[in-house]
Design a protein around this motif. Structure first.
Motif, PDB file in Angstrom:
ATOM      1  N   MET A   1      11.081   8.218  -6.919  1.00 54.36           N
ATOM      2  CA  MET A   1      12.184   7.576  -6.199  1.00 54.36           C
ATOM      3  C   MET A   1      12.414   8.224  -4.844  1.00 54.36           C
ATOM      4  O   MET A   1      12.628   7.534  -3.834  1.00 54.36           O
ATOM      5  CB  MET A   1      13.467   7.650  -7.025  1.00 54.36           C
ATOM      6  CG  MET A   1      13.505   6.760  -8.239  1.00 54.36           C
ATOM      7  SD  MET A   1      15.132   6.770  -9.050  1.00 54.36           S
ATOM      8  CE  MET A   1      16.089   5.791  -7.885  1.00 54.36           C
ATOM      9  N   ALA A   2      12.403   9.548  -4.799  1.00 52.78           N
ATOM     10  CA  ALA A   2      12.657  10.252  -3.540  1.00 52.78           C
ATOM     11  C   ALA A   2      11.597   9.903  -2.502  1.00 52.78           C
ATOM     12  O   ALA A   2      11.921   9.636  -1.331  1.00 52.78           O
ATOM     13  CB  ALA A   2      12.690  11.758  -3.790  1.00 52.78           C
ATOM     14  N   LEU A   3      10.338   9.908  -2.899  1.00 50.01           N
ATOM     15  CA  LEU A   3       9.258   9.602  -1.964  1.00 50.01           C
ATOM     16  C   LEU A   3       9.326   8.146  -1.490  1.00 50.01           C
ATOM     17  O   LEU A   3       9.096   7.852  -0.311  1.00 50.01           O
ATOM     18  CB  LEU A   3       7.908   9.895  -2.608  1.00 50.01           C
ATOM     19  CG  LEU A   3       7.631  11.377  -2.914  1.00 50.01           C
ATOM     20  CD1 LEU A   3       6.336  11.513  -3.713  1.00 50.01           C
ATOM     21  CD2 LEU A   3       7.569  12.198  -1.634  1.00 50.01           C
ATOM     22  N   LEU A   4       9.634   7.233  -2.414  1.00 50.78           N
ATOM     23  CA  LEU A   4       9.745   5.826  -2.042  1.00 50.78           C
ATOM     24  C   LEU A   4      10.885   5.602  -1.053  1.00 50.78           C
ATOM     25  O   LEU A   4      10.719   4.922  -0.027  1.00 50.78           O
ATOM     26  CB  LEU A   4       9.948   4.963  -3.287  1.00 50.78           C
ATOM     27  CG  LEU A   4       8.746   4.806  -4.217  1.00 50.78           C
ATOM     28  CD1 LEU A   4       9.151   4.106  -5.503  1.00 50.78           C
ATOM     29  CD2 LEU A   4       7.609   4.042  -3.529  1.00 50.78           C
ATOM     30  N   ARG A   5      12.040   6.174  -1.329  1.00 49.33           N
ATOM     31  CA  ARG A   5      13.179   5.982  -0.431  1.00 49.33           C
ATOM     32  C   ARG A   5      12.928   6.604   0.935  1.00 49.33           C
ATOM     33  O   ARG A   5      13.393   6.094   1.961  1.00 49.33           O
ATOM     34  CB  ARG A   5      14.448   6.556  -1.061  1.00 49.33           C
ATOM     35  CG  ARG A   5      14.943   5.743  -2.230  1.00 49.33           C
ATOM     36  CD  ARG A   5      16.336   6.152  -2.659  1.00 49.33           C
ATOM     37  NE  ARG A   5      16.769   5.351  -3.810  1.00 49.33           N
ATOM     38  CZ  ARG A   5      18.001   5.361  -4.299  1.00 49.33           C
ATOM     39  NH1 ARG A   5      18.920   6.148  -3.769  1.00 49.33           N
ATOM     40  NH2 ARG A   5      18.309   4.606  -5.347  1.00 49.33           N
ATOM     41  N   ALA A   6      12.192   7.708   0.960  1.00 49.23           N
ATOM     42  CA  ALA A   6      11.910   8.378   2.225  1.00 49.23           C
ATOM     43  C   ALA A   6      11.127   7.486   3.177  1.00 49.23           C
ATOM     44  O   ALA A   6      11.217   7.645   4.400  1.00 49.23           O
ATOM     45  CB  ALA A   6      11.149   9.673   1.970  1.00 49.23           C
ATOM     46  N   VAL A   7      10.351   6.553   2.623  1.00 48.78           N
ATOM     47  CA  VAL A   7       9.557   5.638   3.477  1.00 48.78           C
ATOM     48  C   VAL A   7      10.128   4.223   3.466  1.00 48.78           C
ATOM     49  O   VAL A   7       9.435   3.254   3.767  1.00 48.78           O
ATOM     50  CB  VAL A   7       8.072   5.638   3.058  1.00 48.78           C
ATOM     51  CG1 VAL A   7       7.456   7.008   3.277  1.00 48.78           C
ATOM     52  CG2 VAL A   7       7.889   5.199   1.610  1.00 48.78           C
ATOM     53  N   GLY A   8      11.406   4.106   3.081  1.00 50.51           N
ATOM     54  CA  GLY A   8      12.107   2.839   3.220  1.00 50.51           C
ATOM     55  C   GLY A   8      11.900   1.831   2.120  1.00 50.51           C
ATOM     56  O   GLY A   8      12.130   0.634   2.331  1.00 50.51           O
TER      57      GLY A   8
ATOM     58  N   ASP B   1       0.820  -1.211   0.000  1.00 53.01           N
ATOM     59  CA  ASP B   1       0.000   0.000   0.000  1.00 53.01           C
ATOM     60  C   ASP B   1       0.853   1.260   0.000  1.00 53.01           C
ATOM     61  O   ASP B   1       0.457   2.286  -0.566  1.00 53.01           O
ATOM     62  CB  ASP B   1      -0.925   0.000   1.218  1.00 53.01           C
ATOM     63  CG  ASP B   1      -1.913  -1.155   1.191  1.00 53.01           C
ATOM     64  OD1 ASP B   1      -2.199  -1.680   0.095  1.00 53.01           O
ATOM     65  OD2 ASP B   1      -2.399  -1.536   2.266  1.00 53.01           O
ATOM     66  N   ARG B   2       2.017   1.194   0.644  1.00 55.95           N
ATOM     67  CA  ARG B   2       2.939   2.331   0.682  1.00 55.95           C
ATOM     68  C   ARG B   2       3.390   2.668  -0.733  1.00 55.95           C
ATOM     69  O   ARG B   2       3.370   3.826  -1.156  1.00 55.95           O
ATOM     70  CB  ARG B   2       4.152   1.935   1.542  1.00 55.95           C
ATOM     71  CG  ARG B   2       4.930   3.081   2.139  1.00 55.95           C
ATOM     72  CD  ARG B   2       6.125   2.562   2.931  1.00 55.95           C
ATOM     73  NE  ARG B   2       5.816   1.346   3.686  1.00 55.95           N
ATOM     74  CZ  ARG B   2       6.718   0.478   4.114  1.00 55.95           C
ATOM     75  NH1 ARG B   2       8.005   0.669   3.857  1.00 55.95           N
ATOM     76  NH2 ARG B   2       6.349  -0.589   4.781  1.00 55.95           N
ATOM     77  N   ILE B   3       3.808   1.645  -1.475  1.00 56.20           N
ATOM     78  CA  ILE B   3       4.232   1.856  -2.864  1.00 56.20           C
ATOM     79  C   ILE B   3       3.062   2.380  -3.685  1.00 56.20           C
ATOM     80  O   ILE B   3       3.192   3.340  -4.451  1.00 56.20           O
ATOM     81  CB  ILE B   3       4.779   0.551  -3.474  1.00 56.20           C
ATOM     82  CG1 ILE B   3       6.032   0.088  -2.730  1.00 56.20           C
ATOM     83  CG2 ILE B   3       5.079   0.739  -4.964  1.00 56.20           C
ATOM     84  CD1 ILE B   3       6.496  -1.309  -3.114  1.00 56.20           C
ATOM     85  N   GLY B   4       1.904   1.765  -3.531  1.00 59.46           N
ATOM     86  CA  GLY B   4       0.742   2.137  -4.327  1.00 59.46           C
ATOM     87  C   GLY B   4       0.274   3.553  -4.076  1.00 59.46           C
ATOM     88  O   GLY B   4      -0.101   4.273  -5.012  1.00 59.46           O
ATOM     89  N   ALA B   5       0.265   3.994  -2.819  1.00 58.75           N
ATOM     90  CA  ALA B   5      -0.190   5.339  -2.495  1.00 58.75           C
ATOM     91  C   ALA B   5       0.740   6.394  -3.093  1.00 58.75           C
ATOM     92  O   ALA B   5       0.285   7.410  -3.644  1.00 58.75           O
ATOM     93  CB  ALA B   5      -0.281   5.507  -0.978  1.00 58.75           C
ATOM     94  N   ILE B   6       2.042   6.163  -3.000  1.00 58.21           N
ATOM     95  CA  ILE B   6       3.007   7.105  -3.569  1.00 58.21           C
ATOM     96  C   ILE B   6       2.946   7.071  -5.086  1.00 58.21           C
ATOM     97  O   ILE B   6       2.979   8.120  -5.752  1.00 58.21           O
ATOM     98  CB  ILE B   6       4.425   6.791  -3.051  1.00 58.21           C
ATOM     99  CG1 ILE B   6       4.504   7.107  -1.551  1.00 58.21           C
ATOM    100  CG2 ILE B   6       5.485   7.569  -3.828  1.00 58.21           C
ATOM    101  CD1 ILE B   6       5.789   6.664  -0.886  1.00 58.21           C
ATOM    102  N   TYR B   7       2.837   5.893  -5.649  1.00 59.95           N
ATOM    103  CA  TYR B   7       2.711   5.752  -7.107  1.00 59.95           C
ATOM    104  C   TYR B   7       1.488   6.523  -7.604  1.00 59.95           C
ATOM    105  O   TYR B   7       1.568   7.287  -8.582  1.00 59.95           O
ATOM    106  CB  TYR B   7       2.593   4.274  -7.466  1.00 59.95           C
ATOM    107  CG  TYR B   7       2.383   3.989  -8.932  1.00 59.95           C
ATOM    108  CD1 TYR B   7       3.472   3.805  -9.787  1.00 59.95           C
ATOM    109  CD2 TYR B   7       1.100   3.884  -9.462  1.00 59.95           C
ATOM    110  CE1 TYR B   7       3.279   3.539 -11.130  1.00 59.95           C
ATOM    111  CE2 TYR B   7       0.903   3.619 -10.803  1.00 59.95           C
ATOM    112  CZ  TYR B   7       1.996   3.448 -11.639  1.00 59.95           C
ATOM    113  OH  TYR B   7       1.785   3.190 -12.981  1.00 59.95           O
TER     114      TYR B   7
END
Length: 256
Positions: free
Chosen positions: A81-88, A37-43
């Motif tokens: 990429m920046a948002l994904l890396r920020a949440v691990g 869900d983390r990936i999906g929400a940022i995507y």
């Protein structure tokens, strides 16, 4: 001392500690979600809250893309990429070029003949619970894609107006945990993977030259963004051999 994971680290372009990115992540609560869900929400945020458009350059930091609220494959990818890396979430960049035909209809016809034959392109590879997947379907925001689908209702394969797909009516752009694509059929050359966009642009840049670069930054990209807004509103610019069915009749009716 634990070594820094290069696929999670910040860089000058992946500036996820910038106050605007940190505030966005905190406001949306992305860091508390399960991985899928983390990936999906940022995507979904990058797909639909960052419009398809052209920034001043490819190699701008994520915070600038967020401030612009628009971007293309490379710049939206930097923000993703920046948002994904920020949440691990571990991720990397895969670099390519695409044939300029994919940009036809967005690039004005007056400019198209002198545009580079190949355009710098990238997608993002993200590590999920099931392994690595490609993310490219975030480039065209949903209103933009819907406008293309409505304009080409009988067309399966399209290379133009920012799309490169063999399934225009239902391209794999939504997050399901699998790879997503919207410009894949336009790919010309494959440059391989890079830990971050900074490394990619150290080795690969769009070869405009100083004069054409100035003209692009100050004139052409604004023209292209105006065309993008027209496409999003369902007014596709006329392109010889590529215009939607009945496009010429609609133009003639409006003129009458």
């Amino acid at each position: 001392m634990t070594p820094v994971d290069p696929l999670l680290s910040s860089t000058p372009l992946l500036d996820f500690r910038h106050p605007s990115l940190a505030a966005l992540i905190a406001d949306r609560g992305w860091g508390t979600l399960p991985l899928h869900d983390r990936i999906g929400a940022i995507y979904d945020f990058v797909l639909n809250e960052i419009d398809f458009g052209y920034n001043r350059a490819d190699d701008i930091p994520a915070s600038e893309v967020l401030d612009d609220r628009y971007g293309q494959c490379n710049t939206k990818g930097t923000l993703l990429m920046a948002l994904l890396r920020a949440v691990g979430v571990r991720c990397r960049l895969h670099g390519f070029t695409i044939h300029k035909a994919l940009q036809r209809g967005v690039v004005p016809e007056l400019i198209y003949p002198i545009a580079p034959a190949e355009i710098l392109h990238s997608w993002i590879e993200v590590e999920t619970e099931a392994g690595w997947v490609d993310l490219e379907g975030f480039i065209l925001d949903t209103p933009f894609l819907l406008a293309l689908q409505r304009s080409f209702p009988e067309t399966r394969s399209l290379c133009g107006y920012g799309a490169g797909t063999d399934c225009l009516s239902a391209p794999p752009v939504g997050w399901t945990g699998e790879s997503t694509y919207i410009q894949k059929t336009g790919i010309a050359r494959d440059f391989g993977t890079f830990d971050n966009p900074d490394m990619f642009y150290e080795h690969h840049r769009q070869a405009f030259g100083p004069l054409r670069d100035w003209i692009y930054r100050h004139l052409i990209r604004h023209w292209m963004n105006a065309r993008g807004r027209a496409i999003r509103a369902g007014r596709l610019p006329s392109v010889p051999g590529l215009s939607p069915p009945n496009h010429g009749h609609e133009e003639a009716s409006r003129a009458a």
